[in-house]
Every structure is written in C-alpha cells, then in structure tokens.
Write an enzyme that holds these catalytic residues in place. Sequence first.
Site, mmCIF file in Angstrom:
data_model
loop_
_atom_site.group_PDB
_atom_site.id
_atom_site.type_symbol
_atom_site.label_atom_id
_atom_site.label_comp_id
_atom_site.label_asym_id
_atom_site.label_seq_id
_atom_site.Cartn_x
_atom_site.Cartn_y
_atom_site.Cartn_z
ATOM 1 N N THR A 295 1.575 85.368 34.226
ATOM 2 C CA THR A 295 2.000 84.017 33.881
ATOM 3 C C THR A 295 0.927 82.998 34.246
ATOM 4 O OG1 THR A 295 3.869 82.483 33.994
ATOM 5 C CG2 THR A 295 3.345 83.638 36.021
ATOM 6 N N LYS A 299 -3.073 84.069 31.814
ATOM 7 C CA LYS A 299 -2.858 84.870 30.606
ATOM 8 C C LYS A 299 -4.161 85.175 29.841
ATOM 9 C CE LYS A 299 1.948 83.680 29.913
ATOM 10 N NZ LYS A 299 3.004 83.174 29.064
ATOM 11 N N GLY A 358 1.113 71.211 20.763
ATOM 12 C CA GLY A 358 0.402 71.892 21.850
ATOM 13 C C GLY A 358 -0.522 72.963 21.285
ATOM 14 N N ALA A 359 -1.636 73.183 21.983
ATOM 15 C CA ALA A 359 -2.595 74.186 21.499
ATOM 16 C C ALA A 359 -3.153 75.003 22.664
ATOM 17 C CB ALA A 359 -3.718 73.491 20.731
ATOM 18 N N GLY A 360 -2.316 75.263 23.660
ATOM 19 C CA GLY A 360 -2.750 76.060 24.816
ATOM 20 C C GLY A 360 -2.450 77.535 24.606
ATOM 21 N N ALA A 362 0.211 79.387 25.441
ATOM 22 C CA ALA A 362 1.541 79.712 24.919
ATOM 23 C C ALA A 362 1.608 79.399 23.424
ATOM 24 C CB ALA A 362 2.598 78.921 25.662
ATOM 25 N N ARG A 382 -2.688 66.959 22.167
ATOM 26 C CA ARG A 382 -3.368 65.833 22.830
ATOM 27 C C ARG A 382 -4.886 65.941 22.628
ATOM 28 N NH1 ARG A 382 -2.558 65.599 29.219
ATOM 29 N NH2 ARG A 382 -3.563 67.631 29.021
ATOM 30 N N LYS A 386 -8.897 71.189 20.177
ATOM 31 C CA LYS A 386 -8.200 72.466 20.400
ATOM 32 C C LYS A 386 -7.213 72.755 19.275
ATOM 33 C CE LYS A 386 -6.715 73.481 24.691
ATOM 34 N NZ LYS A 386 -6.155 73.048 26.003
HETATM 35 P P1 ATR Z 1 0.036 77.393 28.563
HETATM 36 O O1 ATR Z 1 -0.574 78.722 28.849
HETATM 37 O O2 ATR Z 1 1.350 77.206 29.279
HETATM 38 O O3 ATR Z 1 0.136 77.085 27.127
HETATM 39 P P2 ATR Z 1 -2.241 75.655 28.724
HETATM 40 O O4 ATR Z 1 -3.062 76.662 28.012
HETATM 41 O O5 ATR Z 1 -2.832 74.950 29.905
HETATM 42 O O6 ATR Z 1 -0.896 76.303 29.269
HETATM 43 O O7 ATR Z 1 -1.739 74.580 27.634
HETATM 44 C C1 ATR Z 1 -0.973 73.468 27.961
HETATM 45 C C2 ATR Z 1 -0.665 72.679 26.695
HETATM 46 O O8 ATR Z 1 0.131 71.547 27.085
HETATM 47 C C3 ATR Z 1 -1.889 72.105 25.997
HETATM 48 O O9 ATR Z 1 -1.620 71.977 24.641
HETATM 49 C C4 ATR Z 1 -2.010 70.743 26.678
HETATM 50 O O10 ATR Z 1 -2.722 69.781 25.927
HETATM 51 P P3 ATR Z 1 -4.343 69.710 26.063
HETATM 52 O O11 ATR Z 1 -4.853 70.851 25.276
HETATM 53 O O12 ATR Z 1 -4.671 68.400 25.508
HETATM 54 O O13 ATR Z 1 -4.634 69.836 27.523
HETATM 55 C C5 ATR Z 1 -0.551 70.346 26.711
HETATM 56 N N1 ATR Z 1 -0.279 69.323 27.716
HETATM 57 C C6 ATR Z 1 -0.188 69.489 29.043
HETATM 58 N N2 ATR Z 1 0.103 68.316 29.643
HETATM 59 C C7 ATR Z 1 0.201 67.385 28.657
HETATM 60 C C8 ATR Z 1 0.507 65.994 28.625
HETATM 61 N N3 ATR Z 1 0.774 65.324 29.744
HETATM 62 N N4 ATR Z 1 0.546 65.376 27.449
HETATM 63 C C9 ATR Z 1 0.302 66.054 26.312
HETATM 64 N N5 ATR Z 1 0.016 67.367 26.259
HETATM 65 C C10 ATR Z 1 -0.037 68.027 27.418
#
Ligand code: ATR
Length: 503
Positions: A295, A299, A358-360, A362, A382, A386
């Site tokens: 987790t 990952k 979101g583009a992280g 997950a 954001r 990405k």
């Molecule tokens: P995970 O593995 O849980 O997906 P991650 O790879 O760190 O974690 O991705 C987090 C996601 O949440 C990203 O899309 C992040 O946006 P950025 O790519 O701009 O960082 C988004 N995120 C986290 N906090 C945020 C916030 N306060 N406002 C907008 N997007 C946020």
Amino acid sequence: MKTEICISIIAKTAEEAIKGLREAEALADITELRIDFIKGINAEKLKRILENKTKKAIVACRTKECNGNYNGTSNERIKLLKSAMELADFVDIEFETDSDAINSIIKNRDMINNSTKKNTKIIVSYHNFNETLQLEKLDEIYKKIMKLNADFVKIVTNANSINDNFTIFKLLRNKSNLIAFCMGLRGHISRILAPKYGSCLTYASLREKMESAPGQLAAKELIEVYNFYRINQKTKVVGVVGEFAENSMSKHMHNSSFRKNNLNFVYMPFKAREEELGDFIKNFMEFNFSGSSVTVPYKVLIMDFIEEIDKTAKDIGAVNTLVNKNGIIKGYNTDYYGAINAVKEKINPKGKKILVIGAGGASRAVVYSLANENAAITITNRSMDKAKELAKEFNAKAADTKSLKQLMRENDIIINTTSVGMQPNAGQSIAKENDFAQGKIVMDIVYKPVFTKFIEFAKKMGCETITGDRMLIYQAIAQYKLWTGQDADFKTMESALEKETKR
Ligand code: ATR
C-alpha cells in the site's frame, strides 16, 4: 510449550486489580500483576489480590530504574517479592538493574520454595526501550541470564524497524524457556507471531489504551482479529507493507475469511520505511512469508525489489500484491480487478463516458481497467502533465481541472482517485456540491471514511454512488485467491469490513 497470552494488569488499588484479574482471566491463561502501580501495596494486599486468581499469575514489582513505579524501600520490595514466591506462579525480576532481588530471590530460590512448598518459577527480564541489539549481543544476554539460574528468560526490545522483529525470531531458535518480542508500533508482528517462532508468552493489554508497554495489542484484538489461538509453527504469514500499514482495514477482511475457510494463514501490518524495504524483502523470503499486500506509498517502488512482475501489473505500472512462489517473489496488481468490479456493481462501463479525477498510482489501475472495457475516458488532475502522460498511455483524453464542473456534466461516470477526503482530511472534497449533476454515477476510491464528502455531495445532488470499500473488497478477494488458491467468502469479507468502517 504452547504460547500463551499474558495480560498485564496495571491498577492503582487492590480492588481495581482484583477486577482486572477477573476480566483478564476471561480472555487469557496467565496474568501479570504490576504491583508497583498499586498504592500502598503490602503483603496483605498482595495476598488478598492473589486469592482471587483462578489461573496462573506473574508478579512483577519494578523500581523506577527498571521503568516501574515502585517507590518503597528495597527491603520492603524484597519482602513483597518473597510473599509473591508463596502466592504467585511466577515472579519477574529485572536483569542487571535489579541486583537486590537477584541476590535475595534467585540465589535463595530453592530455600524459599522449600519453605513455602511451592514451585514458583522465576523470570528474569531484559528490557531495552531504545533499540533491538544485534543477535550476538542478545544471545550473550540470554546466556548471562541463564547463568543466574532463571527458569524463564524474557528479552523485550524496542523495534526501530520492521527488520528488528526478525532478529527476535532468530533469537528464539532452539530456546524453550524464552519469552521474546519487540515493543513499539513496528514490533507488532513479533507479538502476533509469538506462537509461530516459539516465544513462551506474548503480552497483551486488557483493553485498548490500557497498555503496560509501547505497542502492546489488546488481548481481544489478538484473539478476534488475528485468530491468535490458531497460530502455530505451520501458520502461513501474509500482511500489508506500507508506511502506515497499521491503518489498513485488510486485516479484518483477510483474517475473518481465513477463519471462515479454516485456512492456517494470518494477515498483519508490515509497517516499514522506504529505507527498510530491501532488508524487509530479504527477511520476508528468508522466513518464507507467503505474500503481502502493498500500500501507500510503495506500489511503484516495490517493483525495484522483486524478481518477477505479472504482465497486468507491468502494464499498470504498479504492484499491490506480492506472492512467494516457491522461493521467488512475484508482483501482481489486483486494484484493477477491484475497480472494475466495483463499477460493474452499478453499471456496465462499456462505451460510457468516464471522468477520472487524479493521475497517481491508484488512478493508473482504474484507468487500465476501464480502458480494457472500451470506455471513453477523460483524465483530469491537479498536475496537468501527469494527466496528459497517463492519457497518452491509455488512449484517453486529458482535461484541465479548471473545467471540472463542466467535465462532471459531460460524463456519465465520475471517479475520484485522488487522496482528497481521506482521513485525517475527511471533511474535504475534490469537487464542490454544485459541480455534481443529477443522474450521474459517482465513485470514490477513498474508503476511510467510507462516506466521504465527495459521496455525500453526490448523493445530495441525486447521483448513484459507489463507495471506496467496494473496490477494497474486490481487490482483496483477488489477493486471497493468489495467496491461498481458494475463493474468499465474499459475505464474510464484506461484513468484516462493514463492522470496522462503522466503528
Ligand atoms: P495513490 O497511489 O494513492 O494514487 P499518488 O500516486 O501519490 O497516490 O497520487 C495521489 C493523487 O491525488 C494524485 O493525482 C494527486 O495529484 P498530483 O498528481 O497533482 O499530486 C492527487 N492529490 C493529492 N492531494 C491533492 C489535492 N490536495 N488536491 C488535488 N489533488 C490531489
């Protein structure tokens, strides 16, 4: 010898201690009375408490130098310990810092036992609240304690790293009179796995927030969550590796399912820092652990430490599951399976217009699973770069978050994959209430809390919702199959999770 749970009783009065004793004996086979915490403790009070015991009891009376609370004179304390030799089953004395007790109790043990006609055993304990020394040093301490003629040796050290637990597992090898585990949040696995690696006892608290040492788990949690009384040498170990693994809900789902299917497995948190991962994976293989969830935030990073990666996980670019396949560690991704099954509970995504926020890491699993279903995906994030990168990889569109409201109206399904709204920031939402339009399907992958602000707004505006626990259950079901080869009982996992998320 079968490992027993010992519940420590810390009470301020004799009455409180008697009450604690009764409660503890309902859960465990042995209790430890920390009489140093009882105000005005004397032989008469000790007798009154111990007359109430129906199971085995250890008496410990630690001085301030031994991290205890006793402030009477040395003579009074020795007198108390001698009374304990008459009344209790075990007396616990601290190594090195307690020379008074060592001289008067251990050295005269046979004489005391002969005169009391009891066979009270002596535990000599070594506690290190700062660190876990190297194996050789701990072995030396064990030998020194044995020379004192102790019946049982207790070696308890602070885990500064998940890897310290493995030092304790090695120390336990070939010793039948040793009680050993690690303290602290990073030491949980040694407390849980005491029966597997042969510690004579594991210590637990009577209830949450009643710990007598850092990292002590409540007895009820050991028994009900970790199925403690089912753990033995053959138990297969799985868990979840993460920076804050202790917060994971998966232990409830997996352990209840293992119990239901009568499988000799146990699932626990592997709380690890990034710099500990390499050694952890080595230990994981050396101790032949069976598998793990992965987790936040490992990952992607975990892929550098493993030998084989399944094709889907490679395509997604993230691993959330490790499987020990006959000595080879292989990485899989079951998040995609979780995401697609959660969506399909409400709608067939084929050909639907889907907005992924979101583009992280997950998000990658969510986008992968939907792209496989030929959905028309738009990604907004954001950090726009990405979003663009991910969109390119999966043949999707990228869009600016500035137009979020419009995007949420143009799409049929809206999925939040960001961490916004997750505890401890449960009041936040990536979208405002009036961004939601009636009739949309809205999904949040955040599951702590289950009812996020995002979901709350969606409901209020007349959308159908899919909460994050649905994806969590399905990804766990797939992991369970990979580790055990068996199908998990869906209802068991669902109700175990529901019970916890309602807490
Ligand atoms: P995970 O593995 O849980 O997906 P991650 O790879 O760190 O974690 O991705 C987090 C996601 O949440 C990203 O899309 C992040 O946006 P950025 O790519 O701009 O960082 C988004 N995120 C986290 N906090 C945020 C916030 N306060 N406002 C907008 N997007 C946020």
